[in-house]
Design a protein around this motif. Structure first.
Motif, mmCIF file in Angstrom:
data_model
loop_
_atom_site.group_PDB
_atom_site.id
_atom_site.type_symbol
_atom_site.label_atom_id
_atom_site.label_comp_id
_atom_site.label_asym_id
_atom_site.label_seq_id
_atom_site.Cartn_x
_atom_site.Cartn_y
_atom_site.Cartn_z
ATOM 1 N N ILE A 231 0.833 -1.213 0.000
ATOM 2 C CA ILE A 231 0.000 0.000 0.000
ATOM 3 C C ILE A 231 0.866 1.260 0.000
ATOM 4 C CG2 ILE A 231 -1.925 -1.150 1.150
ATOM 5 C CD1 ILE A 231 -0.981 0.343 3.758
ATOM 6 N N THR A 232 2.072 1.185 -0.516
ATOM 7 C CA THR A 232 3.013 2.305 -0.407
ATOM 8 C C THR A 232 2.436 3.599 -0.975
ATOM 9 O OG1 THR A 232 4.818 0.710 -0.658
ATOM 10 C CG2 THR A 232 5.367 3.047 -0.885
ATOM 11 N N ALA A 233 1.916 3.570 -2.193
ATOM 12 C CA ALA A 233 1.429 4.794 -2.830
ATOM 13 C C ALA A 233 0.283 5.402 -2.035
ATOM 14 C CB ALA A 233 0.991 4.489 -4.262
ATOM 15 N N PHE A 234 -0.681 4.568 -1.631
ATOM 16 C CA PHE A 234 -1.822 5.064 -0.859
ATOM 17 C C PHE A 234 -1.372 5.666 0.464
ATOM 18 C CE2 PHE A 234 -4.819 4.003 2.600
ATOM 19 C CZ PHE A 234 -5.848 4.885 2.266
ATOM 20 N N ALA A 235 -0.486 4.953 1.186
ATOM 21 C CA ALA A 235 -0.038 5.427 2.491
ATOM 22 C C ALA A 235 0.742 6.739 2.357
ATOM 23 C CB ALA A 235 0.810 4.363 3.169
ATOM 24 N N LYS A 236 1.560 6.849 1.330
ATOM 25 C CA LYS A 236 2.334 8.070 1.117
ATOM 26 C C LYS A 236 1.410 9.257 0.827
ATOM 27 C CE LYS A 236 6.756 6.707 1.181
ATOM 28 N NZ LYS A 236 7.785 7.302 2.071
#
Length: 567
Positions: free
Chosen positions: A424-429
């Motif tokens: 979920i890197t993009a969402f969390a960022k």
């Protein structure tokens, strides 16, 4: 060497004599296709059992050379034979009767990890095999009961040996499966770096354990499935192509709700520094073999550790570039654990928020507004984590359940949802951008130095016969001094603690001299064992049967926690 008939005659001669008459049995006896060696005889039927070993020549055992020429395969075969031999001994243990420990037949009982052990060793040149175990020599009261020992040596033991230590008597496919699996595991470990990885978790792995005190896999557990964006593959020498989740170098954050598998994943990665047996579920969970679990450890002693990267400008003016304390706080102990792990050569840190000191990990914006930065001596880990990777090449895998601040510094963010990972890197960022961190410029402290010289404890020089004892997986006792290793969480077996005790004793007598640094001392120890074998550090007249090889990182950890050592 004497014949088996000479042993039988000796036993008949000492029957019904006082128990110390058993001492006359020490020596080696030819049983035809193997040699029985009585290495140490207990002084009393209620004392620790006698130490016995069986030696089988490679020409008699007839294991194919491709099973023992490569170290990882050889260790796996030894592990397999030890388990087989243990099952045979368990079947006949205590069938010979008497008082105290009479009739006991016991050998090391390995867990899920495959470790180098003194209990079973195979020569890499000829395939000669040695099995070491314990036997309770039978007695009536404190009188020799030689007839019962005859049963052990001439009936029970030959059956156990013939059923478990000769290649022709074993399941050939099972032996090769153990060796091939170990080679495949080693192949992944050797190729992590070229793929830019610090860890790998194969699809279909079973990570949950059946209970908190069991290493066996949980029945009907959810099988691990890698997120598509993190899938990598290896072409293994024996199992062929295997896919799973690759954790890249850098900063990886593992998040998710409670009981969704975050800590379970981290625990699997902690023990991924070792190979595992088939059926464990974590056979293909492979971690950088220098990785160290970092946690808070209230109350531990710290000796001359440079923790100024994280703690400095103390109100009492205490020097933190060579910090000492006999009772460390949570934050101080975790800072020391980080620096000591760097000294031990760790290239990956494994951290769980649940076992960390909150004020060491982070200071939120409100606290920074209330307590001025200049008044806070602690530089939190979040302010150094990027520096640790970019300047020192140390990656971090961090489990976080409540602090979202690490979203800002993470390279990869994995959410565990019902034991299934999602990237979920993009969402969390994107979400993190809505909650910017205050700008922080960490104090520019110099890199920690690792020049601590180790001075020997004079007591060892004066009395090399000091008593060594392990207390489960909690600690090591040297005379009345206890080394607390409860929180050295990558120790997988009590026999590793026994080996650490001997390592420390040997180092005190032969290695520590007040001039060699800790790094040089541990390097010398590892080199000595590599050249002479694990048993060499015992300096005993016989090889103890209950030692397992620890990593260099655990040797560092043990020395750092020994309060009597001077650094």
């Amino acid at each position: 060497m004497q014949s088996q008939n000479e042993l039988r005659n000796l036993l008949q001669r000492i029957d019904h004599k006082s128990y110390p008459a058993y001492k006359d049995t020490r020596g080696s006896y030819d049983f035809g296709n193997y040699v029985l060696s009585i290495d140490h005889v207990q002084g009393d039927p209620f004392a620790a059992p006698s130490k016995v070993s069986v030696h089988v020549r490679g020409g008699a055992a007839k294991f194919p050379a491709d099973l023992y020429r490569m170290k990882c395969r050889r260790l796996a075969v030894c592990d397999y034979l030890l388990r087989q031999f243990g099952q045979e001994l368990e079947r006949v243990s205590f069938k010979a009767k008497g008082s105290g420990k009479s009739g006991l037949l016991a050998v090391s009982r390995p867990g899920q990890e495959v470790l180098e052990r003194t209990a079973c060793q195979m020569d890499e040149a000829k395939g000669d095999l040695v099995l070491r175990f314990e036997v309770g020599f039978p007695a009536n009261g404190r009188t020799v009961n030689a007839r019962e020992l005859e049963k052990i040596f001439f009936t029970f033991l030959p059956e156990c040996v013939s059923h478990s230590l000769f290649y022709k008597a074993l399941d050939e496919k099972a032996v090769y499966r153990a060796a091939d699996l170990a080679e495949d595991q080693q192949y992944i470990r050797d190729h992590l770096k070229e793929q830019g990885l610090v860890a790998f978790v194969a699809d279909a792995s079973i990570l949950p354990r059946e209970s908190g005190v069991s290493g066996r896999p949980m029945k009907d557990a959810v099988k691990f499935t890698a997120p598509e964006s993190m899938k990598v593959s290896f072409a293994l020498p024996h199992a062929g192509k295997i896919q799973g989740m690759g954790i890249k170098k850098g900063i990886t954050l593992i998040v998710g709700g409670g009981y969704h598998g975050k800590s379970t994943l981290l625990k699997a990665l902690e023990l991924g520094v070792y190979n595992h047996i088939a059926g464990d579920g974590r056979e293909y969970v492979i971690t950088d073999d220098t990785a160290m679990k970092i946690r808070a450890e209230d109350g531990r002693s710290i000796k001359k550790v440079d923790i100024s990267m994280f703690i400095n400008d103390l109100p009492n003016g205490k020097d933190t570039s060579a910090f000492r304390t006999e009772d460390a706080s949570g934050s101080t102990s975790q800072a020391a654990n980080v620096v000591e792990a760097m000294e031990a050569g760790a290239e990956t840190f494994l951290i769980d928020e649940d076992t960390s000191a909150t004020n060491f990990m982070i200071r939120d914006e409100l606290m920074q507004r209330v307590v001025n930065r200049e008044d806070e001596p602690i530089t939190p880990f979040i302010d150094r984590i990027r520096e640790l990777y970019e300047q020192y090449g140390i990656s971090t895998i961090l489990v976080a359940g409540s602090s979202g601040s690490y979203f800002h510094v993470a390279d990869c963010i994995v959410q565990m949802n019902r034991y299934k990972p999602q990237e979920i890197t993009a969402f969390a960022k994107e979400e993190a951008d809505r909650f910017p961190l205050p700008e922080v410029k960490p104090p520019k402290q110099a890199a920690p130095t690792f020049e601590r010289a180790v001075r020997p404890d004079r007591a060892f020089k004066e009395d090399a016969r000091m008593k060594l004892k392990t207390m489960g997986r909690d600690g090591i006792s040297i005379n009345r001094d206890t080394i607390d290793v409860r929180y050295v969480e990558q120790l997988a077996d009590t026999e590793q603690l026994a080996a650490l005790a001997y390592f420390l004793k040997y180092a005190e007598i032969h290695v520590f001299n007040g001039k060699r640094t800790l790094r040089e001392s541990v390097s010398l120890l590892m080199q000595y064992v590599e050249e002479h074998g694990l048993a060499a550090v015992t300096e005993s007249s016989y090889v103890p049967c209950g030692l397992a090889m620890p990593r260099a990182q655990e040797i560092f950890a043990c020395i750092n926690r020994y309060r009597r050592i001077s650094l």
